[in-house]
Design an enzyme around this catalytic site. Structure first.
Site, PDB file in Angstrom:
ATOM      1  CD  GLN A 171      -2.788   1.395   2.311  1.00  0.00           C
ATOM      2  OE1 GLN A 171      -2.256   1.723   3.361  1.00  0.00           O
ATOM      3  NE2 GLN A 171      -4.092   1.243   2.186  1.00  0.00           N
ATOM      4  CE1 TYR A 175      -2.896   9.530   7.344  1.00  0.00           C
ATOM      5  CE2 TYR A 175      -4.133   7.653   6.503  1.00  0.00           C
ATOM      6  CZ  TYR A 175      -3.484   8.295   7.546  1.00  0.00           C
ATOM      7  OH  TYR A 175      -3.429   7.713   8.797  1.00  0.00           O
ATOM      8  NE  ARG A 231     -10.588  -2.947  15.691  1.00  0.00           N
ATOM      9  CZ  ARG A 231     -11.466  -2.424  14.837  1.00  0.00           C
ATOM     10  NH1 ARG A 231     -11.029  -1.646  13.845  1.00  0.00           N
ATOM     11  NH2 ARG A 231     -12.747  -2.673  14.957  1.00  0.00           N
TER      12      ARG A 231
END
Length: 363
Positions: free
Chosen positions: A98, A178, A317
């Site tokens: 990524q 971002y 998670r």
């Protein structure tokens, strides 16, 4: 409708199941953003994913403002990634890198006290993670038009380096507030040039970055991540249906391998939806494989496939704490609980020591 355990083709990548590993920042690299040997074991443990999307990895020092996060701009980083990728492949996995530029989320401490860059002169809310603890964000300066070719070159360089390191492809991080997301949304993009104002202009940087990356990796080894619903890190949009529908259509025309969405529901753990889901609009506009992410368990993921709203689901998670997550979902087995205090800590604790089902049975 397909099962989570049916294979899926994501461009050039043949994924053996539809349980993907979402990108997860873990902070186990060096201060020079060089991967460490422990990362090889971590990713190899999770090679049962249909596809691993690596932790967010900086394309340049300008774009990376997270302590101990890895990069992909130097030869040293490339060489250190090679055994990590090799270990994931040796365990039977597939892994893409990524690519990350954090924009205004980069604290000046990482930049020699220079200003971070963004779409416009804005300041993120809350505080930045630094090596000296949390500090308030600084105001970003607008990225100049004459700097955009250099930014695109940074993405191309990181893509070449990912392929040199052995990755099966790349994913462009265009989500979560971002840099690219800062350009996409009208809550952070106040430009009056070709990269601001209209939806067509605000998706321009996304499409140019995607074309640049795909020009190196090939469209069949290029993915994108978007986060279409709700505010995150101070970034939001007044009309996400129009914005992300247009972005998805543009990405579909480019022909990327897959599109992943982080779209929290009304009770999301990190961020909550303040509007109806945009994913259905995106799926229609994109036309290719769509991967959904955020707060899914096995049953909800299968339901998303059954309803035709997703082609695969990325787990975050739960994969962090359960290296054998696909097996646990298949057997409807109990899940380990992730430990928040070790998400970003250094060392093996809370990283490579979560037990598998086999470990538990042997104990």
């Amino acid at each position: 409708m397909p099962s989570l355990f049916d294979p899926i083709r994501l461009g050039a990548i043949e994924a053996p199941n539809r349980i993907l590993m979402a990108p997860l920042t873990r902070g186990r690299a060096t201060r020079a953003h060089v991967p460490t040997p422990i990362m090889a074991e971590y990713y190899a443990q999770r090679a049962g994913a249909g596809l691993i999307i690596s932790e967010a990895t900086g394309i340049s020092q300008e774009g990376l403002g997270w302590p101990y996060a890895p990069g992909l701009w130097s030869d040293e980083q490339v060489e250190a990634w090679k055994p990590v990728v090799k270990a994931a492949h040796a365990a039977g996995g597939r892994i893409v890198a990524q690519l990350w530029h954090m924009g205004r989320i980069v604290h000046p401490d990482f930049l020699g006290d220079e200003q971070p860059v963004s779409a416009s002169a804005t300041t993120a809310p809350d505080a930045a993670h630094t090596y000296e603890g949390k500090k308030p964000y600084a105001e970003a300066r607008p990225l100049r038009l004459d700097e955009i070719p250099r930014l695109l070159a940074d993405y191309e360089n990181a893509t070449r380096n990912a392929l040199k390191a052995g990755f099966d492809g790349v994913q462009i991080h265009a989500a979560n507030g971002y840099l690219i997301d800062q350009f996409l949304r009208d809550g952070s993009n106040f430009r009056d040039d070709a990269y601001g104002g209209s939806v067509e202009n605000r998706i321009r940087l996304l499409t140019e970055v995607t074309q640049a990356v795909a020009g190196v990796a090939g469209t069949d080894r290029t993915g994108v991540r978007l986060s279409p619903n709700g505010a995150i890190q101070g970034v939001d949009d007044s009309n996400p249906e129009a914005l992300f529908g247009a972005a998805a259509a543009a990405l579909g025309q480019i022909g990327i391998a897959f599109l992943e969405l982080r779209e929290p529901g009304p009770n999301g753990t990190f961020g909550t939806a303040n509007r109806p889901p945009v994913a259905p609009t995106i799926k229609r506009a994109f036309g290719g494989p769509l991967v959904l992410n955020s707060d899914y368990d096995g049953r909800a993921a299968q339901a998303a496939l059954d309803a035709g709203v997703a082609d695969a689901v990325a787990f975050g998670r739960t994969f962090l704490a359960n290296p054998d997550l696909p097996r646990r979902i298949a057997e409807d087995a109990p899940l380990n609980k992730d430990v928040a205090k070790t998400w970003y800590s250094q060392g093996p604790e809370g990283y490579i020591d979560y037990p598998t089902l086999s470990d538990a049975k042997a104990a």
